[in-house]
Design a protein around this motif. Structure first.
Motif, PDB file in Angstrom:
ATOM      1  N   TYR A   1       0.822  -1.210   0.000  1.00  0.00           N
ATOM      2  CA  TYR A   1       0.000   0.000   0.000  1.00  0.00           C
ATOM      3  C   TYR A   1       0.854   1.258   0.000  1.00  0.00           C
ATOM      4  O   TYR A   1       1.789   1.368   0.782  1.00  0.00           O
ATOM      5  CB  TYR A   1      -0.901   0.037   1.239  1.00  0.00           C
ATOM      6  CG  TYR A   1      -1.899  -1.085   1.296  1.00  0.00           C
ATOM      7  CD1 TYR A   1      -2.806  -1.275   0.266  1.00  0.00           C
ATOM      8  CD2 TYR A   1      -1.924  -1.953   2.384  1.00  0.00           C
ATOM      9  CE1 TYR A   1      -3.733  -2.310   0.322  1.00  0.00           C
ATOM     10  CE2 TYR A   1      -2.847  -2.990   2.451  1.00  0.00           C
ATOM     11  CZ  TYR A   1      -3.748  -3.164   1.418  1.00  0.00           C
ATOM     12  OH  TYR A   1      -4.661  -4.176   1.465  1.00  0.00           O
ATOM     13  N   SER A   2       0.490   2.184  -0.836  1.00  0.00           N
ATOM     14  CA  SER A   2       1.122   3.498  -0.795  1.00  0.00           C
ATOM     15  C   SER A   2       0.534   4.243   0.403  1.00  0.00           C
ATOM     16  O   SER A   2      -0.657   4.209   0.654  1.00  0.00           O
ATOM     17  CB  SER A   2       0.786   4.232  -2.093  1.00  0.00           C
ATOM     18  OG  SER A   2       1.162   5.562  -2.007  1.00  0.00           O
TER      19      SER A   2
ATOM     20  N   VAL B   1      -4.727  -3.502  -7.943  1.00  0.00           N
ATOM     21  CA  VAL B   1      -3.837  -2.342  -7.831  1.00  0.00           C
ATOM     22  C   VAL B   1      -2.742  -2.551  -6.779  1.00  0.00           C
ATOM     23  O   VAL B   1      -1.565  -2.350  -7.055  1.00  0.00           O
ATOM     24  CB  VAL B   1      -4.642  -1.057  -7.493  1.00  0.00           C
ATOM     25  CG1 VAL B   1      -3.701   0.078  -7.156  1.00  0.00           C
ATOM     26  CG2 VAL B   1      -5.528  -0.667  -8.673  1.00  0.00           C
ATOM     27  N   SER B   2      -3.132  -2.977  -5.576  1.00  0.00           N
ATOM     28  CA  SER B   2      -2.156  -3.075  -4.490  1.00  0.00           C
ATOM     29  C   SER B   2      -1.899  -4.507  -4.025  1.00  0.00           C
ATOM     30  O   SER B   2      -1.348  -4.717  -2.954  1.00  0.00           O
ATOM     31  CB  SER B   2      -2.643  -2.255  -3.292  1.00  0.00           C
ATOM     32  OG  SER B   2      -2.981  -0.946  -3.676  1.00  0.00           O
TER      33      SER B   2
ATOM     34  N   ARG C   1     -10.115  -2.027 -10.675  1.00  0.00           N
ATOM     35  CA  ARG C   1      -8.929  -2.158  -9.828  1.00  0.00           C
ATOM     36  C   ARG C   1      -8.257  -3.518 -10.062  1.00  0.00           C
ATOM     37  O   ARG C   1      -7.069  -3.681  -9.764  1.00  0.00           O
ATOM     38  CB  ARG C   1      -9.294  -2.017  -8.344  1.00  0.00           C
ATOM     39  CG  ARG C   1      -9.699  -0.615  -7.936  1.00  0.00           C
ATOM     40  CD  ARG C   1      -9.951  -0.547  -6.443  1.00  0.00           C
ATOM     41  NE  ARG C   1      -8.727  -0.739  -5.682  1.00  0.00           N
ATOM     42  CZ  ARG C   1      -7.933   0.243  -5.289  1.00  0.00           C
ATOM     43  NH1 ARG C   1      -8.215   1.497  -5.590  1.00  0.00           N
ATOM     44  NH2 ARG C   1      -6.834  -0.021  -4.603  1.00  0.00           N
TER      45      ARG C   1
ATOM     46  N   ARG D   1      -3.011   1.914 -14.298  1.00  0.00           N
ATOM     47  CA  ARG D   1      -3.157   1.399 -12.942  1.00  0.00           C
ATOM     48  C   ARG D   1      -2.674   2.438 -11.920  1.00  0.00           C
ATOM     49  O   ARG D   1      -3.219   2.564 -10.844  1.00  0.00           O
ATOM     50  CB  ARG D   1      -2.360   0.098 -12.805  1.00  0.00           C
ATOM     51  CG  ARG D   1      -2.981  -0.862 -11.819  1.00  0.00           C
ATOM     52  CD  ARG D   1      -2.335  -2.227 -11.933  1.00  0.00           C
ATOM     53  NE  ARG D   1      -2.548  -2.802 -13.251  1.00  0.00           N
ATOM     54  CZ  ARG D   1      -1.554  -3.286 -14.020  1.00  0.00           C
ATOM     55  NH1 ARG D   1      -0.309  -3.262 -13.601  1.00  0.00           N
ATOM     56  NH2 ARG D   1      -1.825  -3.780 -15.200  1.00  0.00           N
TER      57      ARG D   1
ATOM     58  N   LYS E   1       1.034   9.368 -10.972  1.00  0.00           N
ATOM     59  CA  LYS E   1       0.354   8.545  -9.965  1.00  0.00           C
ATOM     60  C   LYS E   1      -0.824   9.284  -9.368  1.00  0.00           C
ATOM     61  O   LYS E   1      -0.700  10.392  -8.882  1.00  0.00           O
ATOM     62  CB  LYS E   1       1.359   8.184  -8.856  1.00  0.00           C
ATOM     63  CG  LYS E   1       0.778   7.281  -7.785  1.00  0.00           C
ATOM     64  CD  LYS E   1       1.882   6.746  -6.883  1.00  0.00           C
ATOM     65  CE  LYS E   1       1.331   5.831  -5.794  1.00  0.00           C
ATOM     66  NZ  LYS E   1       0.633   6.575  -4.731  1.00  0.00           N
TER      67      LYS E   1
ATOM     68  N   VAL F   1      -3.884   7.262  -7.518  1.00  0.00           N
ATOM     69  CA  VAL F   1      -4.743   6.104  -7.291  1.00  0.00           C
ATOM     70  C   VAL F   1      -4.780   5.841  -5.799  1.00  0.00           C
ATOM     71  O   VAL F   1      -3.785   6.032  -5.098  1.00  0.00           O
ATOM     72  CB  VAL F   1      -4.249   4.864  -8.063  1.00  0.00           C
ATOM     73  CG1 VAL F   1      -2.903   4.389  -7.567  1.00  0.00           C
ATOM     74  CG2 VAL F   1      -5.270   3.740  -8.036  1.00  0.00           C
ATOM     75  N   LEU F   2      -5.934   5.474  -5.303  1.00  0.00           N
ATOM     76  CA  LEU F   2      -6.049   5.161  -3.887  1.00  0.00           C
ATOM     77  C   LEU F   2      -5.531   3.752  -3.663  1.00  0.00           C
ATOM     78  O   LEU F   2      -5.831   2.836  -4.424  1.00  0.00           O
ATOM     79  CB  LEU F   2      -7.502   5.257  -3.442  1.00  0.00           C
ATOM     80  CG  LEU F   2      -8.039   6.691  -3.426  1.00  0.00           C
ATOM     81  CD1 LEU F   2      -9.516   6.675  -3.117  1.00  0.00           C
ATOM     82  CD2 LEU F   2      -7.288   7.515  -2.395  1.00  0.00           C
ATOM     83  N   ALA F   3      -4.750   3.610  -2.606  1.00  0.00           N
ATOM     84  CA  ALA F   3      -4.091   2.338  -2.384  1.00  0.00           C
ATOM     85  C   ALA F   3      -5.065   1.271  -1.921  1.00  0.00           C
ATOM     86  O   ALA F   3      -4.938   0.119  -2.260  1.00  0.00           O
ATOM     87  CB  ALA F   3      -2.977   2.518  -1.357  1.00  0.00           C
ATOM     88  N   LYS F   4      -6.067   1.693  -1.157  1.00  0.00           N
ATOM     89  CA  LYS F   4      -6.721   0.700  -0.333  1.00  0.00           C
ATOM     90  C   LYS F   4      -8.221   0.766  -0.353  1.00  0.00           C
ATOM     91  O   LYS F   4      -8.804   1.787  -0.703  1.00  0.00           O
ATOM     92  CB  LYS F   4      -6.243   0.927   1.110  1.00  0.00           C
ATOM     93  CG  LYS F   4      -5.955  -0.355   1.813  1.00  0.00           C
ATOM     94  CD  LYS F   4      -5.446  -0.176   3.202  1.00  0.00           C
ATOM     95  CE  LYS F   4      -5.688  -1.492   3.904  1.00  0.00           C
ATOM     96  NZ  LYS F   4      -4.979  -1.586   5.159  1.00  0.00           N
TER      97      LYS F   4
END
Lengths: 454, 599
Positions: free
Chosen positions: A244-245, A292-293, A387, A436, B549, B551-554
């Motif tokens: 996760y970012s 995505v993650s 996603r 993405r 970039k 994008v939401l991670a979660k």
């Protein structure tokens, strides 16, 4: 002003169907493909999975609150744990009753996810009791995926062994980093060494499906330290990795620090570099990028999270839990005491009330309830399915909503098409590699122009 | 009242020297308004005026004062705007008076607008009463300030010492007004002549004209005629300000008050016009005013194109109370439909902008300000250009002239060097330097207005720690080697970003502007080149790299709603951007040239 796009061919679905991609991942590891094809052939229009649920149980206790965390979790409230579990048990029973099929049979439940907070703070007896209740009140699949989130700092072999015996078959650990300085900075209570110990203990206890969570784009993190964490993680060989970012959330200490200029997270370019590095490292280590993650060994994709990403129904129970059921998105009361009080009131009252006169929701402590109009449901479905690396299933979308994707969204996506963020292959519409990283640009354009009233 | 017992006067001062506070004390002392009623600084009635500590509109109040000689006097105080942008309005107020109180701060001394206002008062042939204010402050130096006042030509022994804040010297000021301001010399028996020195619009009474009765008298019910516009109406009401409107049967020669005209359009009752009776008109109108001349121009555009009619209505309504605001429709390739507006100066522009945003709740976008250029075309045609986008092609222009200002700066001597440097960089030419005292000088320059409106005042203040004061007035149009600098975003020229500048500065400004735009324009889905050009010659280039970039991670434990809300917020944020071609440009970009210099 619809622009010609590769999607145009789907305005009128071709009469001959393409064979399903054998590599294709699906919510039920192959089984749904069979179901879906059967449905197709029968000419029916709905996805049978829409009649099943996933169950999310929120465990809001933590030993300490991490500096970046804005989840509904509380430190120093463990004293409420028993009363909380009692409330959750009552709510599972209520939810089971309220979600019965028309013929009175309990609804099929495919996955259970203990999320937090720190669910590993529950005793194994408590976890067992909750799972027993779920089995009693729902038709739980024999091979249901049952995940429990754990803090590597709270795990011991004995406890893990009991959890496994209670039926938990997937463990998700918040490892976050192998850099001791970064772990400390985040306010984590564990050390890199404890990640390894806990991982080994999980293996010894028989967990053959383990996820590790990591966070990147942390203030002070370099591409180099991130690479070391990735390599270290790959060396442990978990079945699943979530990368996760960092998100700077309002209301967290981190947010305060950032707004005061005391810390500065890496810029978007470095964060993008870190993401691309992760993609390369994970691929080299044999993981498949499927969301995505998220990365997994084939067959170990998280089925529970796929419920979210396919926009299938799920029942969330517990303080602050969210659910998506019968066209409603709902949330439960966040504070632990309020949650317990509301559940108690509801379950007491409902013994004497006709349940059909109440909210069409399975949970007892609902504080937010939003009926999702079809237009929004289409947007949300597209948003979450995109996603997935494999993308959105165009025909399934058309079956679900009786209209095709291009008709609804085609005109709004001209810019992201020409910017090369989307591609179509066979039945699948998906984000490109570049897309993405720029998902929000696509998602935001899917949303209806007037924000839904809330 | 008998004219010999009337005194009409105003208060003039440099900003912040205590003009409004002194006015409050006078009202209080004469019992016109009680302390309890005294909402802070009653004469400044607009919110914005209070906030900015300045007066924008002229106001007039009648006071009754029993002097030491035992007689009762009618004192009419006409307030004047304190900012150089509004010096035009000052001269209007002055024309309704016979005397002026010149307030000078005991800690600051004579400043640029002290002098500018004094000149206006002298020109209007007023009796001047110098008052040194704030004598209670520890840093006050009344002796030194008295010397400065003496040096600008006023008698030292007539100076009144006061502290408006502490109420010291209030009676002395009133006595000086009675003693030194001459009574009006109108002829009561002559046909009516009343000078309109301001006006405001009232939804019930129509246009309310603020007037000074020069000759004759006016009563309710009189048929009146406006001598310039020829409009006629019946007087609904006459009266005076105390400080709110108080109806009176009649206003006679020498008095100051108001006429409720019933006119629905301010155009029928223009400031500077002469009111006379329709039945017995005066043979000759009073010497009016030149119409206010806008000096600074900018485009105002609605952020949402749909708001255009609302913007037009708002401007129409502002215009009702602000005759100096001028505007005409403008169509920009980049920004769509809007208005090109002319203002008295930058402060005036800022006030209009804020009123549109606050009082009319409009989301507006303003382009960088410009001045009015005089262009002589090769075919002999003369044009006034106040929108850079309208500048004719180089081949069609014989010459361009720009407005040059006389500027006057008062400053401690230690800042001479830095001011010199600043003015020279702005193409200013030195004219004179005069020592007021050992460490204070008065500098005068000539400088293009186009250079003055770009951040000059802020720069002057910051380079002199706030000590320097500035005043300016129009000198003349002069020829200059000016060029149009265009900005191209993604290969497309953005008309609203064009500006006219001196050829020698174009290169540097183009580079700075391109750099600044690069910072201001958010990264887009594609690479965006930014170019600065003079004619077809590209003089600078920058690139906004493509976004990488977002994008939401979660998924937040299935909280899709929250994810959606975050996206909706992002989407809302984008609405604040103006789409030019396929590029989204933030509003600040259109003002970027204002913050280019001397960073």
């Amino acid at each position: 002003m619809a622009q010609p796009s590769p999607l145009a061919q789907y305005v009128t679905p071709p009469s001959e169907r393409l064979p399903a991609d054998p590599q294709r991942l699906d919510a039920e590891a192959g089984r749904t493909d069979v179901d879906a094809q059967a449905v197709d052939q029968a000419g029916e229009t709905s996805d049978p999975l829409l009649d099943t649920i996933s169950l999310y149980l929120h465990i809001p206790f933590c030993h300490a609150k991490c500096h970046y965390c804005d989840f509904n979790s509380y430190a120093g409230m463990l004293g409420l744990r028993e009363r909380y579990v009692d409330a959750l048990l009552a709510e599972i029973a209520l939810a089971g009753r309220r979600s019965r099929l028309p013929d009175g049979a309990p609804r099929r439940c495919r996955t259970i996810f203990f999320g937090g907070g720190t669910p590993s703070l529950l005793t194994s007896a408590q976890v067992r009791a909750l799972l027993d209740a779920a089995r009693t009140h729902f038709a739980l699949d024999a091979d249901a995926e049952i995940t429990l989130e754990a803090n590597p700092g709270t795990l011991e072999y004995g406890h893990l062994d009991e959890l496994r015996a209670a039926g938990v078959n997937r463990l998700s650990m918040g490892a976050q980093s192998f850099d001791p300085a970064l772990l400390k900075w985040m306010g984590r209570i564990h050390t890199p060494r404890e990640i390894e110990t806990a991982f080994a203990a999980a293996r010894a206890a028989g967990f053959d499906s383990v996820n590790l969570d990591f966070i990147y784009a942390l203030p002070g993190q370099s591409l180099d330290t991130w690479q070391r964490t990735l390599d270290h993680a790959a060396a442990l060989a978990p079945e699943h990795l979530s990368l996760y970012s960092l998100i700077v959330e309002e209301g967290t200490p981190l947010y305060t620090w950032v707004s005061q200029g005391r810390v500065r997270p890496p810029d978007d370019d470095l964060a993008a570099d870190m993401y691309e590095l992760a993609e390369a490292r994970m691929a080299a280590a044999g993981y498949r990028h499927y969301e995505v993650s998220n990365w997994a060994r084939p067959g170990h994709e998280c089925r529970h999270n796929l419920t979210y990403w396919r926009n299938l129904p799920y029942i969330g129970l517990g303080a602050g839990a969210h659910g998506w059921y019968t066209g409603h998105r709902y949330a439960e009361a966040r504070p632990i005491r309020e949650y317990i009080a509301r559940v108690t009131a509801t379950t007491d009252a409902s013994t004497s009330l006709d349940e059909h006169t109440e909210l069409p929701l399975p949970a007892g402590a609902v504080v937010d309830d939003e009926a999702i109009p079809r237009e929004l449901e289409m947007a949300e479905t597209a948003m979450v399915e995109l996603r997935l690396v494999e993308g959105l299933r165009l025909r399934a979308f058309a079956r679900r909503f009786h209209t095709d994707f291009q008709t609804v969204f085609g005109a709004r996506l001209g810019e992201v098409w020409s910017a090369g963020l989307l591609e179509v292959e066979g039945d699948m519409l998906r984000l490109t590699d570049r897309g993405r990283l720029l998902g929000n640009e696509v998602f935001a354009r899917l949303l209806p122009d007037t924000p839904a009233l809330s | 009242m008998d004219q010999s017992h009337i005194r009409n006067f105003c208060i003039i001062a440099h900003i912040d020297h205590g003009k409004s506070t002194l006015a409050d004390r006078l009202l209080e002392y004469t019992g016109t308004i009680s302390k309890r009623e005294m909402a802070e600084q009653i004469l400044d009635q607009m919110d914005l005026e209070r906030e900015k500590g300045i007066t924008i509109k002229a106001q007039a109040v009648r006071m009754r004062y029993t002097a030491r000689d035992g007689r009762e006097y009618e004192l009419n105080l006409i307030d004047t705007p304190g900012h150089v942008d509004f010096s035009y309005e000052v001269s209007r107020s002055l024309a309704a008076c016979e005397g002026a109180i010149l307030v000078v701060d005991a800690t600051q001394g004579v400043e640029a607008q002290t002098l500018a206002n004094l000149y206006l008062a002298v020109e209007a042939d007023l009796a001047i009463i110098p008052v040194i204010n704030k004598i209670d402050l520890a840093s006050a130096d009344p002796e030194k300030v008295a010397t400065e006042i003496y040096h600008i030509g006023l008698p030292r022994d007539e100076i009144v010492l006061a502290s408006a804040k502490e109420g010291i010297g209030t009676q002395d000021v009133l006595e000086a007004v009675v003693k030194y301001v001459p009574p009006p010399k109108g002829a009561g028996e002559m046909p009516l002549r009343a000078l309109v020195f301001d006006s405001k619009y009232d939804a019930y009474k129509g246009v309310i004209a603020y007037v000074r009765i020069v000759d004759g008298a006016i009563s309710r019910g009189d048929r009146i005629e406006m001598m310039q516009t020829d409009s006629r109406t019946e007087v609904l009401e006459v009266g005076y300000f105390s400080p709110t409107l108080v109806a009176a049967g009649t206003l006679s020669a020498g008095e100051v008050g108001y006429i409720a005209t019933g006119f629905k359009n301010v155009k029928d009752c223009q400031v500077g016009d002469t009111v006379t009776l329709a039945a017995t008109p005066a043979p000759e109108a009073l010497l009016g005013y030149r119409p206010a001349k806008p000096m600074v121009f900018a485009g105002i555009f609605p952020v949402e194109g749909d708001d255009y009619p609302l913007l037009r209505d708002a401007l129409d309504r502002l215009k009702l109370n602000d005759a100096s605001l001028v505007y005409e429709p403008e169509n920009s390739v980049a920004l769509g439909f809007g208005f090109r507006c002319g203002f008295l100066g930058l402060l005036h522009m800022e006030i209009i902008q804020e009123r549109l945003e606050r009082e009319y709740n409009l989301d507006i976008l303003m382009t960088a300000p410009s001045v009015e250029y005089r262009v002589l075309k090769t075919n002999g045609e003369e044009l006034f250009i106040h929108n850079p986008a309208e500048l004719p092609a180089v081949t069609q222009m014989a010459k361009i002239e720009e407005p040059i200002m006389d500027i006057s700066i008062f400053t401690p001597a230690r800042y001479i060097g830095t001011i010199m440097e600043l003015v020279t960089a702005r193409r200013g030419a030195f004219r004179d330097m005069e020592y007021l005292e050992e460490d204070r000088v008065h500098l005068t320059y000539r400088m293009p207005l186009g250079e003055l409106i770009v951040d000059f005042y802020d720069q002057l203040k910051s380079r002199t720690q706030g000590y320097a004061s500035l005043d300016y007035s129009f000198h003349a149009y002069e020829e200059a080697d000016l060029v149009k600098l265009d900005l191209l975003v993604n290969g497309q020229s953005v008309d609203a970003l064009s500006l006219i500048t001196h050829r020698d500065k174009a290169q540097r400004q183009g580079r700075l502007l391109a750099e600044r735009l690069k910072e201001l324009i958010p990264r887009q889905l594609f690479e965006v080149p930014i170019q600065a050009a003079v004619g077809s010659h590209i003089i600078a280039r920058e690139t906004v790299r493509a976004m990488r970039k977002n994008v939401l991670a979660k998924c937040y434990g299935g909280d899709i709603t929250r994810k959606r809300k975050l996206l909706e917020k992002q989407k809302e944020g984008k609405k604040r951007l103006k789409r030019v071609g396929s590029v989204e440009i933030p509003q600040e970009a259109f003002m970027a040239m204002l913050s280019l210099e001397e960073e």
